[in-house]
Design an enzyme around this catalytic site. Sequence first.
Site, PDB file in Angstrom:
ATOM      1  N   HIS A 162       0.039  10.387 -28.152  1.00  0.00           N
ATOM      2  CA  HIS A 162      -0.318   9.078 -27.584  1.00  0.00           C
ATOM      3  C   HIS A 162      -1.045   8.227 -28.617  1.00  0.00           C
ATOM      4  O   HIS A 162      -0.860   7.000 -28.673  1.00  0.00           O
ATOM      5  CB  HIS A 162      -1.198   9.258 -26.338  1.00  0.00           C
ATOM      6  CG  HIS A 162      -0.444   9.744 -25.131  1.00  0.00           C
ATOM      7  ND1 HIS A 162      -1.052  10.241 -24.010  1.00  0.00           N
ATOM      8  CD2 HIS A 162       0.891   9.810 -24.876  1.00  0.00           C
ATOM      9  CE1 HIS A 162      -0.132  10.580 -23.118  1.00  0.00           C
ATOM     10  NE2 HIS A 162       1.045  10.336 -23.624  1.00  0.00           N
ATOM     11  N   LYS A 202       8.107  22.706 -14.699  1.00  0.00           N
ATOM     12  CA  LYS A 202       7.288  21.550 -14.322  1.00  0.00           C
ATOM     13  C   LYS A 202       6.948  21.611 -12.835  1.00  0.00           C
ATOM     14  O   LYS A 202       5.798  21.364 -12.439  1.00  0.00           O
ATOM     15  CB  LYS A 202       7.988  20.241 -14.674  1.00  0.00           C
ATOM     16  CG  LYS A 202       7.153  19.039 -14.245  1.00  0.00           C
ATOM     17  CD  LYS A 202       7.005  17.960 -15.253  1.00  0.00           C
ATOM     18  CE  LYS A 202       5.919  16.968 -14.825  1.00  0.00           C
ATOM     19  NZ  LYS A 202       5.926  15.729 -15.544  1.00  0.00           N
ATOM     20  N   ARG A 217       0.810  -1.233   0.000  1.00  0.00           N
ATOM     21  CA  ARG A 217       0.000   0.000   0.000  1.00  0.00           C
ATOM     22  C   ARG A 217       0.841   1.280   0.000  1.00  0.00           C
ATOM     23  O   ARG A 217       0.372   2.350   0.367  1.00  0.00           O
ATOM     24  CB  ARG A 217      -0.988   0.028   1.171  1.00  0.00           C
ATOM     25  CG  ARG A 217      -1.941  -1.141   1.159  1.00  0.00           C
ATOM     26  CD  ARG A 217      -3.212  -0.856   1.928  1.00  0.00           C
ATOM     27  NE  ARG A 217      -4.084  -2.017   1.861  1.00  0.00           N
ATOM     28  CZ  ARG A 217      -4.048  -3.021   2.738  1.00  0.00           C
ATOM     29  NH1 ARG A 217      -3.206  -2.995   3.732  1.00  0.00           N
ATOM     30  NH2 ARG A 217      -4.864  -4.032   2.600  1.00  0.00           N
ATOM     31  N   LYS A 232       3.455  11.366 -11.699  1.00  0.00           N
ATOM     32  CA  LYS A 232       2.591  10.515 -12.536  1.00  0.00           C
ATOM     33  C   LYS A 232       3.307   9.184 -12.746  1.00  0.00           C
ATOM     34  O   LYS A 232       4.440   9.162 -13.241  1.00  0.00           O
ATOM     35  CB  LYS A 232       2.321  11.163 -13.891  1.00  0.00           C
ATOM     36  CG  LYS A 232       1.248  12.223 -13.843  1.00  0.00           C
ATOM     37  CD  LYS A 232       0.855  12.633 -15.249  1.00  0.00           C
ATOM     38  CE  LYS A 232      -0.178  13.726 -15.234  1.00  0.00           C
ATOM     39  NZ  LYS A 232      -0.508  14.197 -16.604  1.00  0.00           N
TER      40      LYS A 232
HETATM   41  P1  NAD Z   1      12.813   4.948 -22.014  1.00  0.00           P
HETATM   42  O1  NAD Z   1      12.648   4.808 -20.562  1.00  0.00           O
HETATM   43  O2  NAD Z   1      12.289   3.874 -22.893  1.00  0.00           O
HETATM   44  O3  NAD Z   1      14.348   5.188 -22.326  1.00  0.00           O
HETATM   45  C1  NAD Z   1      14.744   5.350 -23.647  1.00  0.00           C
HETATM   46  C2  NAD Z   1      15.880   4.417 -24.014  1.00  0.00           C
HETATM   47  O4  NAD Z   1      17.098   4.917 -23.495  1.00  0.00           O
HETATM   48  C3  NAD Z   1      15.736   3.012 -23.471  1.00  0.00           C
HETATM   49  O5  NAD Z   1      16.199   2.121 -24.456  1.00  0.00           O
HETATM   50  C4  NAD Z   1      16.680   2.998 -22.275  1.00  0.00           C
HETATM   51  O6  NAD Z   1      17.147   1.706 -21.976  1.00  0.00           O
HETATM   52  C5  NAD Z   1      17.773   3.882 -22.779  1.00  0.00           C
HETATM   53  N1  NAD Z   1      18.575   4.566 -21.776  1.00  0.00           N
HETATM   54  C6  NAD Z   1      18.163   5.122 -20.628  1.00  0.00           C
HETATM   55  N2  NAD Z   1      19.149   5.806 -20.065  1.00  0.00           N
HETATM   56  C7  NAD Z   1      20.231   5.659 -20.844  1.00  0.00           C
HETATM   57  C8  NAD Z   1      21.553   6.142 -20.798  1.00  0.00           C
HETATM   58  N3  NAD Z   1      21.962   6.980 -19.833  1.00  0.00           N
HETATM   59  N4  NAD Z   1      22.407   5.772 -21.768  1.00  0.00           N
HETATM   60  C9  NAD Z   1      21.989   4.974 -22.788  1.00  0.00           C
HETATM   61  N5  NAD Z   1      20.746   4.522 -22.906  1.00  0.00           N
HETATM   62  C10 NAD Z   1      19.874   4.863 -21.948  1.00  0.00           C
HETATM   63  O7  NAD Z   1      12.110   6.293 -22.547  1.00  0.00           O
HETATM   64  P2  NAD Z   1      12.097   7.807 -22.050  1.00  0.00           P
HETATM   65  O8  NAD Z   1      12.102   8.612 -23.290  1.00  0.00           O
HETATM   66  O9  NAD Z   1      13.113   8.091 -21.016  1.00  0.00           O
HETATM   67  O10 NAD Z   1      10.680   7.919 -21.350  1.00  0.00           O
HETATM   68  C11 NAD Z   1       9.503   7.732 -22.079  1.00  0.00           C
HETATM   69  C12 NAD Z   1       8.439   7.256 -21.137  1.00  0.00           C
HETATM   70  O11 NAD Z   1       8.187   8.260 -20.160  1.00  0.00           O
HETATM   71  C13 NAD Z   1       7.114   6.971 -21.809  1.00  0.00           C
HETATM   72  O12 NAD Z   1       6.590   5.764 -21.321  1.00  0.00           O
HETATM   73  C14 NAD Z   1       6.245   8.128 -21.386  1.00  0.00           C
HETATM   74  O13 NAD Z   1       4.884   7.795 -21.327  1.00  0.00           O
HETATM   75  C15 NAD Z   1       6.787   8.433 -20.034  1.00  0.00           C
HETATM   76  N6  NAD Z   1       6.551   9.806 -19.587  1.00  0.00           N
HETATM   77  C16 NAD Z   1       6.046   9.967 -18.352  1.00  0.00           C
HETATM   78  C17 NAD Z   1       5.843  11.234 -17.868  1.00  0.00           C
HETATM   79  C18 NAD Z   1       5.361  11.418 -16.457  1.00  0.00           C
HETATM   80  O14 NAD Z   1       5.025  12.544 -16.092  1.00  0.00           O
HETATM   81  N7  NAD Z   1       5.348  10.383 -15.659  1.00  0.00           N
HETATM   82  C19 NAD Z   1       6.165  12.352 -18.645  1.00  0.00           C
HETATM   83  C20 NAD Z   1       6.701  12.141 -19.914  1.00  0.00           C
HETATM   84  C21 NAD Z   1       6.895  10.865 -20.378  1.00  0.00           C
HETATM   85  N1  GLY Z   2       3.924  14.888 -18.533  1.00  0.00           N
HETATM   86  C1  GLY Z   2       2.684  15.458 -18.126  1.00  0.00           C
HETATM   87  C2  GLY Z   2       2.548  15.654 -16.661  1.00  0.00           C
HETATM   88  O1  GLY Z   2       3.409  15.316 -15.893  1.00  0.00           O
HETATM   89  O2  GLY Z   2       1.565  16.153 -16.240  1.00  0.00           O
END
Ligand code: NAD
Ligand code: GLY
Length: 364
Positions: free
Chosen positions: A254, A229, A123, A145
Site C-alpha cells: 500500500h 479466504k 443505509r 471489505k
Molecule cells: P481493477 O479493478 O483496476 O481492474 C484491473 C483492470 O482490468 C482495469 O483496467 C479493469 O478495467 C480491467 N478489467 C477488469 N476486468 C476485465 C476483463 N475481464 N477483461 C479485460 N479487462 C478487465 O483492479 P483489480 O486488480 O481487479 O483490483 C484491485 C483493487 O482491489 C484495488 O483497489 C485493491 O485495493 C482492491 N482489493 C480489495 C480487496 C478486498 O478485500 N476488498 C482485496 C484485494 C484487493
Molecule cells: N484482502 C484482505 C482482506 O480481505 O482481508
Amino acid sequence: MGSALMQVLNVDLGDRSYPIYIGSGLMAQAEMFARHIGGRQVCIVTDDTVAPLYLESLQQVLSDYKVTSVVLPTGEAYKNWATLQQIFDALLAERHDRRTTLIALGGGVIGDMTGFAASAYQRGVDFIQVPTTLLSQVDSSVGGKTGINHPAGKNMIGAFYQPKAVIIDTDSLKTLPGREVSAGLAEIIKYGLIRDEAFLGWLERNMVGLRQLDTTLVTEAIMRSCAIKAEVVAADEREGGVRAILNLGHTFGHAIEAHQGYGSWLHGEAVGAGMVMALDLSERLGWISDVDRKRGESVIAAAGLPVRAPAGMRASDFERLMAVDKKVLDGQLRLVLLRRIGDAEVTADYDVLALRECLQDSEQ
Ligand code: NAD
Ligand code: GLY
C-alpha cells in the site's frame, strides 16, 4: 439450472452467509442472479473498460428487471469520493428504492466502490459481486471489505459489508491483459505463503499454465484461494485477529501504491514486491530460512511480478506511508510476517532496527 461444471463454496457468516459460484458461462445464467435479487430494480456498476466487453450481455440477462447502468472511469486513480458520488447520483436519478440490488461488474476497484455504495445507499441495500479480474475473483469480491482511497492512504474510507452472492465467471478472464493476470497471481501466491504450503508447491509446478490461463488450472487456483479466504473471513469477519494475515505484503505494498500514485503500480504488483519485503524481514528476524525466503521470491518472480521496491522510493517514504496503515494500533505498526511457509502471524513484536534495515536495503 446451473452449469454442470459449476462449483459452489459458502462464506459462513450466520445470517450474512452467501455462496461463491465458480464456473464457465455463469454470467449468462439469469436464474443465478434471480436467486439473489429481492426487488424489481437493479443497478449494474462497471467501468469504461469492462462495459464494452460485458455490460450489454448482462443487461440482457437481467432484462426482467428495471436496469440502470453506471459506467465509471477505469482504474485505481478513480477509486475516490467523486466517482462514488456518480453511483449515488444515478441511483437517485432513477429512483432506486431500498429493495434495489447493486451489481458490481468488474475488478476490485469496481467491487470495492460498489460494495461501499451499497452499504451507504439508503443505509444499506443488497449487492452482488461479479468479479472479472483474476485478482477480484480470488480476493476482493469475497469477504465484504469495501471502500475508497484517500490521497493519504489506501482504502482508508470504507465499511465491512457482505454481498448476497459472488458470481465468478471464469470466461471473463479471456479478455484480461497478462499484466493483470500476474497481479491476480500475487494474491493467489499470498494464500500459499500464509496458509497452505502444499498449495504453494502446486503453484510452483503450474505457474506456466496459470499464466497462460489454462482453464482447469485457473479454476482450481480460484477454488483453493476462495476456500482459504472464506475460511479466514468466517473465523474473523471484521479483522479483530487472524484476518489480518490476508494482508501479507500489503503494508509495504500500500505504501508503494500511494507513493507511486494510485494506478501506476497495479495493486497486485505492489503486493508482489511487498511480500518479498515481508519475507526478507521474516528472515532477518530469524523466523524463516534463507531457502524459504528465496523460494517465496522465486515464485513471485515466476508469476511475472516485481520483486524490488520502485526505484527512487526511500526507506523514509515507506516509514511515512506505513504509519497510516490500518494495522497501526495505538501508534504501533503491526506487520504480517511468516513463521514458516504456510504459517503467518500478525505482530507488533519485531525488532524495529531489522525493519529499518529491510527498508534501507530495499532502496535502489
Ligand atoms: P481493477 O479493478 O483496476 O481492474 C484491473 C483492470 O482490468 C482495469 O483496467 C479493469 O478495467 C480491467 N478489467 C477488469 N476486468 C476485465 C476483463 N475481464 N477483461 C479485460 N479487462 C478487465 O483492479 P483489480 O486488480 O481487479 O483490483 C484491485 C483493487 O482491489 C484495488 O483497489 C485493491 O485495493 C482492491 N482489493 C480489495 C480487496 C478486498 O478485500 N476488498 C482485496 C484485494 C484487493
Ligand atoms: N484482502 C484482505 C482482506 O480481505 O482481508
